[in-house]
Design an enzyme around this catalytic site. Structure first.
Site, short mmCIF file in Angstrom:
data_model
loop_
_atom_site.label_atom_id
_atom_site.label_comp_id
_atom_site.label_asym_id
_atom_site.label_seq_id
_atom_site.Cartn_x
_atom_site.Cartn_y
_atom_site.Cartn_z
N LYS A 78 -44.27 120.02 -8.32
CA LYS A 78 -45.33 118.99 -8.37
C LYS A 78 -44.69 117.51 -9.16
O LYS A 78 -43.80 117.84 -9.97
CB LYS A 78 -46.48 119.54 -9.18
CG LYS A 78 -47.56 118.49 -9.40
CD LYS A 78 -48.72 119.12 -10.03
CE LYS A 78 -49.97 118.21 -9.90
NZ LYS A 78 -51.13 118.79 -10.79
N SER A 158 -55.83 118.42 -8.61
CA SER A 158 -54.70 117.47 -8.36
C SER A 158 -53.60 118.11 -7.53
O SER A 158 -52.69 117.39 -7.07
CB SER A 158 -54.23 116.75 -9.56
OG SER A 158 -53.91 117.54 -10.47
N SER A 182 -57.00 122.08 -11.52
CA SER A 182 -56.04 121.49 -10.71
C SER A 182 -55.42 122.38 -10.11
O SER A 182 -54.49 122.16 -9.14
CB SER A 182 -55.52 120.35 -11.40
OG SER A 182 -56.24 119.16 -11.33
#
Length: 495
Positions: A78, A158, A182
């Site tokens: 990420k 997210s 998330s």
């Protein structure tokens, strides 16, 4: 072996050990899949040279016979994790051009374990969002589609890029972070598995901060076993993070007995929300039946302060964000606005932050600054902290009654269309976190896994919440539910 990118971590590891494939072949298969998946916009900074170099080193290590479980397995990282010499923008314009001189502890641990980094993954800006629509790179797209419909769907947020990449077999697994859901919400939206460990289990050092008392890294994988393998590699004490727990890391994979006979599974009555879709209610009831059939004792429980969790979260998280994001000012690194003659330092801050931050980040910074301001600190921030303590106590009381884990829905719906909530009140978007934020506020471990499909064929997930530091037991319960649900559906390739 064909379609190597479709393997999970455990199967790929076993194939590598048996000499049936190489890390080089696995990595090339993933890189090829990434090249053909531009429409998903999951990978935003690709690192094929680094990947092939790491794959060659992993193959040599496997030949020597001293390779850990993650050795040679290609994963995505990420964009919130700082990776040395590789762009790390947290999905924001304000960190454009930022190349860290250091590696985050979690990505370093994965590197040390021999994992191969394919590149950086799309995400909501500074991890603020539930749909991956606030990213400077544009939307990440869910590989799943509604039956008979070509509308693009959100992969959740997210960690939307991570979820989309794992679901579409672009990588074998990915890292995510979870501040209010998330990891778990995108996992539920994409038919993947995501675990948020206990706060302090994974080091936060080198992960761009959103809300420091809530943020926690975790793996996003194809199966519960894969989550156990990757989580073990990510965990461990780190002296550089004062909130990192100095506890031994269990062998999570060895703990996957899937035997939940006699375990007490709590069903919180407060999670039965008004207007909850019928298919989510049915999914939950089916999950309860599966756990019961596997020998667990189902117990109705109460978490009375649940209804205050979202408002408390949306005071505490923006307050911490406004403090954490103050460092992005155009002075030392990242984006700096062009200045007019006569502009001073105040104008530089104002212009840089106005250009660098997107609307959602600006909204949360303003909310956070407001609740921390002199006249409102006690009215909002201190009250939210007190509510947080009560939410934590709710869980402590339930676990003190002998409850082993708690079963809830992971999300209030299946994945929704990109743009569908764009013009809605931001609070409608925040409601996506209704089942997940309590876990962050209380610092507990939570795992989401796919257990069914919606009427339109989209994956739906349930969440299990565990006792603090008992991820091993939590994963074993999740393994039992996974086996009972038998979810094997994959998105049809359209990209």
């Amino acid at each position: 072996m064909t379609d190597l990118n479709k393997l999970g971590l455990a199967d790929a590891r076993d194939a590598l050990r048996k000499g049936e494939t190489t890390s080089k072949d696995l990595t090339e298969a993933c890189l090829k899949a990434i090249d053909g998946a531009g429409a998903l916009n999951a990978f935003v900074h690709r690192t094929p040279e680094i990947a092939m170099e790491q794959a060659a080193a992993a193959d040599a290590r496997i030949k020597q016979g001293d390779a850990p479980a993650m050795c040679g397995l290609p994963i995505g990282i990420k964009d919130l994790f700082c990776t040395k010499g590789v762009p790390s923008q947290a999905g924001s314009r304000i960190l454009e051009g930022f190349l860290p001189e250091y590696e985050s502890t979690v990505s370093q641990k994965l590197k040390d374990s021999g994992a191969v980094m394919l590149g950086k993954l799309n995400m909501d800006e500074f991890a603020m969002g539930s749909s991956n629509e606030t990213s400077v790179y544009g939307n990440a797209v869910n590989p799943w589609r509604r039956a008979g419909d070509t509308a693009e769907l959100t992969p959740g947020g997210s960690s939307g890029g991570s979820a989309a990449a794992v679901a579409a077999d672009l990588c074998l697994a990915a890292t995510g972070t979870d501040t209010g859901g998330s990891i778990r919400q995108p996992a539920a939206f994409t038919g993947t598995v995501g675990i948020k460990p206990t706060y302090g289990r994974c080091s936060r050092w080198g992960i761009v901060a959103f809300a420091s008392s809530l943020d926690q890294a975790g793996p996003m994988t194809k199966t519960v076993r894969d989550a156990a393998i990757m989580l073990e590699a990510m965990c461990g004490h780190d002296a550089k993070d004062s909130t990192s727990a100095d506890l031994a890391v269990p062998d999570f994979e060895a703990a996957l007995t899937g035997d939940i006979r006699g375990k007490k599974i709590g069903i919180p009555r407060e999670y039965r929300m008004d207007g909850m879709p019928e298919e989510i209610e049915k999914l939950w009831q089916d999950g309860i039946a599966m756990m019961k059939d596997a020998g667990a004792e189902i117990v109705d429980i109460s978490l009375p302060h649940t209804k205050y969790a979202l408002p408390a979260y949306y005071v505490i998280a923006p307050a911490e964000a406004s403090s954490n994001l103050a460092r992005y000012d155009g002075v030392r690194f990242g984006h700096r606005a062009k200045l007019d003659h006569g502009d001073g330092i105040t104008e530089m801050y104002e212009k840089t932050r106005a250009e660098g931050f997107g609307h959602e980040v600006q909204r949360r910074v303003m909310v956070g600054t407001y609740v921390l301001s002199a006249g409102f600190y006690d009215a909002y921030y201190n009250r939210a902290r007190k509510v947080r303590t009560l939410i934590k106590k709710d869980f402590e009381d339930v676990f003190a009654q002998g409850i082993d884990s708690i079963l809830t829905p992971a999300t209030p719906s299946a994945a929704f269309g990109l743009g569908e909530m764009k013009d809605a009140d931001p609070v409608a978007m925040y409601l996506n976190d209704v089942f997940t934020v309590t876990v962050n506020l209380a610092g507990l471990p939570g795992v989401a896994l796919p257990t069914g499909q919606s009427a339109t064929g989209l994956p739906l997930g349930l969440q299990l919440i565990g006792r603090p530091w008992e991820e091993a037991e939590l994963l074993s319960s999740a393994y039992a539910l996974e086996r009972a649900a038998g979810f094997v559906a994959k998105p049809e390739k359209w990209w």
